[in-house]
Design a protein around this motif. Sequence first.
Motif, mmCIF file in Angstrom:
data_model
loop_
_atom_site.group_PDB
_atom_site.id
_atom_site.type_symbol
_atom_site.label_atom_id
_atom_site.label_comp_id
_atom_site.label_asym_id
_atom_site.label_seq_id
_atom_site.Cartn_x
_atom_site.Cartn_y
_atom_site.Cartn_z
ATOM 1 N N THR A 9 9.654 3.363 -3.824
ATOM 2 C CA THR A 9 10.154 2.479 -4.861
ATOM 3 C C THR A 9 10.443 1.114 -4.259
ATOM 4 O O THR A 9 10.714 1.016 -3.050
ATOM 5 N N ALA A 10 10.373 0.079 -5.078
ATOM 6 C CA ALA A 10 10.745 -1.268 -4.646
ATOM 7 C C ALA A 10 12.050 -1.634 -5.333
ATOM 8 O O ALA A 10 12.125 -1.648 -6.565
ATOM 9 N N VAL A 61 13.584 -4.100 -0.947
ATOM 10 C CA VAL A 61 13.470 -2.946 -0.054
ATOM 11 C C VAL A 61 12.405 -2.016 -0.608
ATOM 12 O O VAL A 61 12.471 -1.612 -1.773
ATOM 13 N N ILE A 62 11.400 -1.729 0.208
ATOM 14 C CA ILE A 62 10.426 -0.680 -0.126
ATOM 15 C C ILE A 62 10.971 0.594 0.502
ATOM 16 O O ILE A 62 11.014 0.722 1.729
ATOM 17 N N ALA A 63 11.430 1.517 -0.334
ATOM 18 C CA ALA A 63 12.167 2.686 0.155
ATOM 19 C C ALA A 63 11.482 3.987 -0.229
ATOM 20 O O ALA A 63 10.925 4.113 -1.323
ATOM 21 N N GLN A 77 0.850 -1.198 0.000
ATOM 22 C CA GLN A 77 0.000 0.000 0.000
ATOM 23 C C GLN A 77 0.885 1.247 0.000
ATOM 24 O O GLN A 77 0.749 2.149 0.840
ATOM 25 N N ALA A 78 1.809 1.250 -0.968
ATOM 26 C CA ALA A 78 2.785 2.331 -1.083
ATOM 27 C C ALA A 78 2.609 3.039 -2.421
ATOM 28 O O ALA A 78 2.648 2.406 -3.482
ATOM 29 N N ASP A 79 2.414 4.339 -2.373
ATOM 30 C CA ASP A 79 2.253 5.154 -3.570
ATOM 31 C C ASP A 79 3.578 5.192 -4.333
ATOM 32 O O ASP A 79 4.601 5.588 -3.781
ATOM 33 N N GLU A 80 3.552 4.808 -5.616
ATOM 34 C CA GLU A 80 4.795 4.740 -6.389
ATOM 35 C C GLU A 80 5.426 6.110 -6.606
ATOM 36 O O GLU A 80 6.618 6.205 -6.943
#
Length: 365
Positions: free
Chosen positions: A57-58, A203-205, A50-53
């Motif tokens: 970033t992944a 890594v979701i950064a 649930q991360a806005d691109e």
Amino acid sequence: MSDSKVLLTPGPLTTSTQVKQSMMSDMGTRDQEYYDLAQETRMMLLRLAQADERDYTAVLIPGSGTYGVESVLCSVVKENEKVLILSNGAYGERMGQICQKAQIPYELVRCSMIHQLDVKAVEEQIAREDITHVAYIHSETTAGVLNDITGLQEVIHRYHKISIVDAMSSFGAVEMSMDELQVDYLIASSNKCLHGVPGLAFVIAKRSHLDQCANVAHSLSLDLHAQYRFMEDNLGAFRFTSPTHVLRALHRAMEEMIAMGGVSARHQRYVKLQRQFREAMVKQGFQTLVPAQDQGVVITTFLYPQGFDFAHFYEYFKSNGFLLYRGKLSDYDAFRIGNIGAIEDKDVDRFIALLQAYYKKENGK
């Protein structure tokens, strides 16, 4: 395949037939089809998080989950900065070992391995002026504790620190929104609750911070910023040789997960499986180590009953198609049973029948 076993561990774990089959084809790492697979996998990870691109970033990192943790710690902490590590188990300790080896300034606060991190108790440490980053484990599988990510993130934000969260055994098992939690760096791997195979960390950064980390890394291959920029600028390509079959397996595993109802459905499945294993074990006289209010949903720790021979118990289940999680905890006579992976209802029924037969035989001596 006749020798395959059900893995009752926190990962690697039992994978589905479809995930296994997805690895039966080879791919070229400089082919458009592979770039597309990598890009789609990255987007799927962001959606699950649930991360806005636009904000996140992944980044894919070849290697185990520890490679991902080391990549973050060695790539985002500058010379004049310091990491506070909140540890309530082996994986917090490992973060300390990484920092020590890489000569990254850090301080490690040790807490009980059988309880959640006490948010109020650690607030004073988080608030210190010399601390710039705070690192902790979300789901600490040393004993099976799930830490309060919402409470910890609230305090970390209050004091304007950068958060580094090892979510190895919670990503895919527990609903979380990066947009709401505003974690700066969240690390997980392919072989845990996403039900892929070992060999790929991610890594979701938060882009705004990672963009400031060029030339910070203590490593060439684990340079998170360099990997991020290369993937962004080259349509999902890896800088160095990537685990093609592992990526195919992860992509397939996430497709299965989404089709089965996503994170919420998987969480409920884990809750059910854990309850079934726990109730069966308690019925045979075992006691759990972690208090119910601190217990996560991926693994359960059981204390040895008086006169218990774990080696014999382990070999009995191994010979009957189940692998338990070997390895004694440092402070307790205890062992662990994981309940993640492609475990079917028939597997649980067979485990319970074997458990009952084991104790019937033991009591009949």
